[in-house]
Design an enzyme around this catalytic site. Structure first.
Site, mmCIF file in Angstrom:
data_model
loop_
_atom_site.group_PDB
_atom_site.id
_atom_site.type_symbol
_atom_site.label_atom_id
_atom_site.label_comp_id
_atom_site.label_asym_id
_atom_site.label_seq_id
_atom_site.Cartn_x
_atom_site.Cartn_y
_atom_site.Cartn_z
ATOM 1 N N GLU A 71 51.856 -3.159 -21.419
ATOM 2 C CA GLU A 71 50.325 -3.005 -21.727
ATOM 3 C C GLU A 71 50.074 -1.331 -22.108
ATOM 4 O O GLU A 71 50.502 -0.543 -21.154
ATOM 5 C CB GLU A 71 49.515 -3.488 -20.725
ATOM 6 C CG GLU A 71 47.899 -3.191 -20.851
ATOM 7 C CD GLU A 71 47.107 -3.665 -20.056
ATOM 8 O OE1 GLU A 71 45.968 -3.949 -20.211
ATOM 9 O OE2 GLU A 71 47.743 -3.956 -18.857
ATOM 10 N N LYS A 131 43.540 -8.344 -25.703
ATOM 11 C CA LYS A 131 43.421 -8.880 -24.359
ATOM 12 C C LYS A 131 42.114 -9.745 -24.087
ATOM 13 O O LYS A 131 41.135 -9.246 -24.695
ATOM 14 C CB LYS A 131 43.561 -7.734 -23.414
ATOM 15 C CG LYS A 131 43.479 -8.003 -22.065
ATOM 16 C CD LYS A 131 43.797 -6.777 -21.144
ATOM 17 C CE LYS A 131 43.927 -7.111 -19.830
ATOM 18 N NZ LYS A 131 44.249 -5.763 -18.786
ATOM 19 N N CYS A 189 48.510 -8.563 -19.469
ATOM 20 C CA CYS A 189 48.162 -8.521 -18.114
ATOM 21 C C CYS A 189 47.190 -9.496 -17.550
ATOM 22 O O CYS A 189 47.659 -10.613 -17.180
ATOM 23 C CB CYS A 189 47.873 -7.078 -17.865
ATOM 24 S SG CYS A 189 48.171 -6.514 -16.037
ATOM 25 N N LYS A 227 32.579 13.455 2.638
ATOM 26 C CA LYS A 227 33.923 13.911 2.617
ATOM 27 C C LYS A 227 35.062 13.448 1.527
ATOM 28 O O LYS A 227 35.650 13.973 0.957
ATOM 29 C CB LYS A 227 34.346 13.906 4.027
ATOM 30 C CG LYS A 227 33.748 14.983 5.074
ATOM 31 C CD LYS A 227 34.428 14.561 6.320
ATOM 32 C CE LYS A 227 33.930 15.746 7.442
ATOM 33 N NZ LYS A 227 34.812 15.594 8.689
#
Length: 547
Positions: free
Chosen positions: A41, A112, A148, A519
């Site tokens: 792909e 796709k 996929c 963070k």
């Protein structure tokens, strides 16, 4: 039919290199008598190019690459993944497409249908889904060409809503109505240690259900944080896999779909595969970014030791530099362990004592601290002093700083911004501490590379006297189990508590995860080896109040 499976390592937006690699595989396939060669792909662009897909010149270069590749397909055909333009005035501008190149031109294009938007995927941002299901005639056979996710319409449940079917249509169900002879799947399916078997099992079930053989071609290599593990295969209609390509490396094989020759693959356990994924991730990050040398701080602990060993394997000992930065809280055995590691690996290592610098910072800040008792602020001065030093060396010599924070620490915020959270790449940010130990034992499977003492001693940040990680955190066996259920399995605190964990412990851990999103937002890219890594695949608001 003789079909070549070309499992290659692409470089995003490097059209020249990708095109040359594809053409080389076409010539190899033709020499070996293949009638068709299948690539993965978005092979032409590399997966995933993100918002480069919004640039006209990028799409133009992809089109030019396809035409150049087509010129090589005079005596052989190729299926190549690339974007194509949606000619309709409605919908997104592009399709995610498979080009059938034959007789020197583009013979047909298939698009796709199922565009994933979960975890790291965001394809509907750029692509229009296909809604027409047609087979492709080729050499007297009817091919069902899929891309996929088109074969992944059924997925394991990892949420509270009980959904295992993410889509309202099944492309293979629609294509099977045309009675195809063979299914071909061009894939870009990334590695995750806790979903690998599911990926293969899904395709086995499809082959058996529709009584159709499947050619599955995945790509290999790392694209920043995403690692593709390859493992392409040919699957018979009875669910057996006579041909399977290598994992974590490029591979190529011509198969006869009517009489495939068995090629067995020795499968390793998940720790060995995480090890391969991390080494490949480091190597490709450096090579594709044009870097050669890495630098990291060596504390004598297990995390920095493991990252250093992985870096040496990926880059070579002459391209890794370790820096020891002891303070007054650093134990003698930690310094000795760091030196021993460097000697075992044969890398350059330097020592910079930081206590005088820390003292200077504290002295300058003393009037501003208003005689308040020492706390985490003073501890973090040490971490940030180390961060300044390794970043200075990184800037001066062009070495990329490797971050050594593991997933357990990253999850609960057990790290210092602009200190030990610095880095250009986080190697262990998707590896729980319990797996850090297993990986370290794996590294030492033939000889001691990571010092035994680094593995067995209680982990400590060594920022205050007699400090241990367990002063602030639960035992890692408990911590990691709760984190896995909360992050990977997406369970609520109540559901985790119902599994037998202490309520107070679960609430403390989940609260720490939620409170430290800011963070992680400032962390370096993290090599992804699980089904749910911090970064692109887990997008949470920073200012939410959610407990």
């Amino acid at each position: 039919m003789k079909i070549a499976l070309a499992q290659l390592n692409y470089h995003i937006a490097n059209f020249e290199a990708n095109t040359n690699k594809i053409i080389g595989a076409i010539r190899q396939a033709e020499e070996q008598g293949a009638e068709l060669v299948v690539f993965s792909e978005l092979a032409v662009t590399g997966y995933y190019p993100h918002d480069l897909l919004e640039r006209k010149e990028f799409i133009k270069k992809a089109e030019q690459a396809i035409l150049k590749i087509a010129q090589e397909c005079t005596n052989i055909a190729a299926l190549v993944g690339a974007p194509s333009i949606n000619q309709s005035p409605r919908g997104k501008k592009l399709f995610n497409s498979a080009y059938l190149l034959n007789q020197g031109k583009v013979e047909t294009v298939r698009h796709k249908s199922l565009l994933p938007t979960y975890d790291i995927f965001d394809e509907y941002r750029h692509f229009e889904p296909n809604r027409q299901f047609e087979i492709v005639p080729f050499k007297g056979k009817k091919l069902a060409i899929t891309i996929c996710e088109d074969l992944w319409d059924e997925q394991p449940t990892q949420n509270e809503f009980g959904k295992d079917k993410l889509y309202t249509r099944s492309p293979l169900e629609e294509l099977s109505k045309h009675q195809p002879d063979l299914v071909i799947n061009l894939s870009a399916s990334p590695f995750s240690y806790n979903q690998e078997n599911w990926r293969k099992d899904t395709l086995v079930k499809k082959a058996i259900k529709y009584q159709l053989p499947i050619v599955y071609v995945n790509q290999v290599g790392a694209q920043t944080e995403i690692v593709f593990d390859g493992g392409s295969f040919f699957l018979k209609e009875d669910g057996t896999i006579p041909v399977e390509l290598a994992y974590f490396e490029e591979d190529f094989q011509v198969i006869d779909t009517d009489n495939p020759t068995s090629k067995p693959i020795e499968h390793e356990d998940y720790i060995a595969k995480i090890h391969q994924a991390l080494v490949l991730g480091i190597r490709d990050y450096f090579q594709k970014m044009g870097f050669k040398d890495a630098i990291l701080g060596l504390s004598g602990g297990i995390d920095s030791a493991l990252v250093c060993a992985l870096a040496v394997e990926a880059l070579g000992k002459d391209h890794v530099r370790g820096v020891l930065m002891p303070s007054r809280y650093s134990s003698d055995h930690s310094i000795d362990d760091a030196v021993k590691l460097a000697e075992n690996l044969g890398i350059r290592h330097d020592t910079i004592a930081i206590q005088s610098m820390v003292n200077d910072f504290e002295e300058q800040l003393k009037p501003l601290f208003n005689n308040l008792p020492p706390n985490v602020a003073e501890e973090n001065i040490q971490a940030r002093t180390r961060g300044i030093l390794v970043m200075a060396l990184s800037n001066k010599f062009g070495n990329i700083l490797l971050n050594t924070t593991n997933k357990s620490e990253c999850a609960v915020g057990y790290g210092t911004l602009y200190g030990d959270m610095n880095g250009g790449l986080s190697v262990l940010g998707d590896v729980y501490k319990t797996d850090v130990y297993k990986l370290s034992h794996y590294i030492n499977r033939e000889q001691e590379i990571i010092p035994h003492n680094s593995i067995v001693k209680p982990p400590s940040a060594e920022l205050r006297p007699d400090q241990k990680d367990t002063d602030s955190l639960p035992d890692y066996d408990i911590l990691d189990a709760v984190l896995f259920n909360y992050i990977e399995m997406n369970l609520s605190p109540d559901e985790i508590i119902s599994k037998g964990f202490e309520p107070e412990t679960v609430l403390k851990i989940t609260r720490m995860v939620n409170q430290n999103e800011y963070k992680r937002f400032q962390s370096p890219p993290i090599l992804r080896v699980s089904s749910k890594a911090f970064g692109f695949g887990r997008r949470m608001p920073l200012v939410a109040r959610y407990n």
